[in-house]
Design a protein around this motif. Sequence first.
Motif, PDB file in Angstrom:
ATOM      1  N   ARG A 143       0.953  -1.313  -0.086  1.00 17.38           N
ATOM      2  CA  ARG A 143      -0.008  -0.030   0.034  1.00 17.38           C
ATOM      3  C   ARG A 143       0.957   1.312  -0.005  1.00 17.38           C
ATOM      4  O   ARG A 143       0.452   2.235  -0.726  1.00 17.38           O
TER       5      ARG A 143
ATOM      6  N   ARG B 222       1.042   4.455  -2.836  1.00 18.72           N
ATOM      7  CA  ARG B 222       1.326   5.852  -2.677  1.00 18.72           C
ATOM      8  C   ARG B 222       2.308   6.618  -3.010  1.00 18.72           C
ATOM      9  O   ARG B 222       2.054   7.723  -3.513  1.00 18.72           O
ATOM     10  N   GLU B 223       3.467   5.929  -3.004  1.00 10.69           N
ATOM     11  CA  GLU B 223       4.679   6.638  -3.333  1.00 10.69           C
ATOM     12  C   GLU B 223       4.459   6.791  -4.900  1.00 10.69           C
ATOM     13  O   GLU B 223       4.701   7.773  -5.376  1.00 10.69           O
TER      14      GLU B 223
ATOM     15  N   GLU C 298       1.703   7.188  -6.522  1.00  6.56           N
ATOM     16  CA  GLU C 298       0.670   8.165  -6.768  1.00  6.56           C
ATOM     17  C   GLU C 298       1.379   9.639  -6.591  1.00  6.56           C
ATOM     18  O   GLU C 298       0.962  10.355  -7.683  1.00  6.56           O
TER      19      GLU C 298
ATOM     20  N   ASN D  55      -4.496   6.218  -6.489  1.00  7.17           N
ATOM     21  CA  ASN D  55      -5.299   6.367  -5.000  1.00  7.17           C
ATOM     22  C   ASN D  55      -6.378   5.455  -4.535  1.00  7.17           C
ATOM     23  O   ASN D  55      -6.465   5.005  -3.262  1.00  7.17           O
TER      24      ASN D  55
ATOM     25  N   SER E 198      -4.672   2.243  -3.628  1.00  8.62           N
ATOM     26  CA  SER E 198      -4.235   2.069  -2.381  1.00  8.62           C
ATOM     27  C   SER E 198      -5.391   1.684  -1.284  1.00  8.62           C
ATOM     28  O   SER E 198      -5.304   0.950  -0.189  1.00  8.62           O
TER      29      SER E 198
END
Length: 282
Positions: A217, A221-222, A224, A250, A253
Motif C-alpha cells: 500500500r 502511495r509513493e 501516486e 489513489n 491503495s
Amino acid sequence: MKPLTEPLFITEDYLKAHFGLRYGGEIILPPGTRFTPSARQLLQERSIGIRWQDPKGQHFVSQGDELTDAGHLKQVHALKSDNQRPQNLCQLCESEVAEKPALLTHLDDSHLVPKTHPRIALRGKLDSCISYCVLVQCAMEAQPDKLRSFMADIRSYLGDVLQAEVLNRPLPLPGLGEFDAQTLHRWSHNPMKHLGHDHMLPDAKYGLVVGQLNYLRGLIRELELQATSVFLDDTLKLSPLGEDIVAGLNRLSSAVYVVMQLVWQCQIGNQSLLEELSRGAS
C-alpha cells in the motif's frame, strides 16, 4: 495457488476461485481453453478481456471472438495489442537515431528519451511495485480463494497502469471482484462500520501478510505522488492521462487497505465476513 495449466473447459466456479474478476479487467489463459456457458456469460457481463499465453511465455490476442481462440490468434507484445517494432526517433529533433545508445530508451513506439526522463523513472517504480505485488500474492497462498482473487485484481490493475502510461490510453478506476472503486473507498474510510475493525496502524501483532500488504500500500502511495509530479503542469493541472493514473493509484491503495482488513478478519476466525460482503453485492 493457481495451477500452471488450466483445464480444457473452465467453469464459472473455476474462474471465481482462481482469477481476479474485476469489471473491465483481463485474464491470461493457455491457447485451447474453452468456457462453459455460465463462465462465458460472467466474462461478458464484467467486460473481462482474454489474453492467451503459450508455454514459452508468448502472448496472443484473438482476432475474432476473444472467448474462443480457434485458429485466429495474433502474437503481440506482452504490454501491447500489437507486435510492431518501435521507431528510433529523437524526441527533441524527430531525427532517426541509427543505433540506439544505452542511455536512451523508448518513451513510446516512436520516440527515444534519456533514461532519466521522469516518465521512465515512473515506469521503473511501477515495475518494482508489480514485482513486490507478486511476492505478496505468493505469500497469500494459504488465504481464502476470494482474497487471492482480490490480489490477482490488484496485480492486474498495476499492469493496466503501466499499459496506460506506455500507450497513453484511458485508465478506469480499479475494483475488486464484484466491488467497484466507490464501494472500496467507502469501506476504507470507515472500516469499523463495514469491515469490523478500526483503522490499522503498522504493527507486528497483525502478522507478516498484513505487514507485506501494508508495505505494498505504501509503495502504491509513493507511485501516486510520483505520478502527480510527472503529470502536473505549470498551471497545477494534470493531463487527462495523469488524472486517470493518479486517481487510479489513489483508489488502488484503498483496495489494498481493504484486503489488509479482510486478511486480519480471516486470521482471527471471522471468514464469514467475506461471504456477508459478497451477499450484499449480489
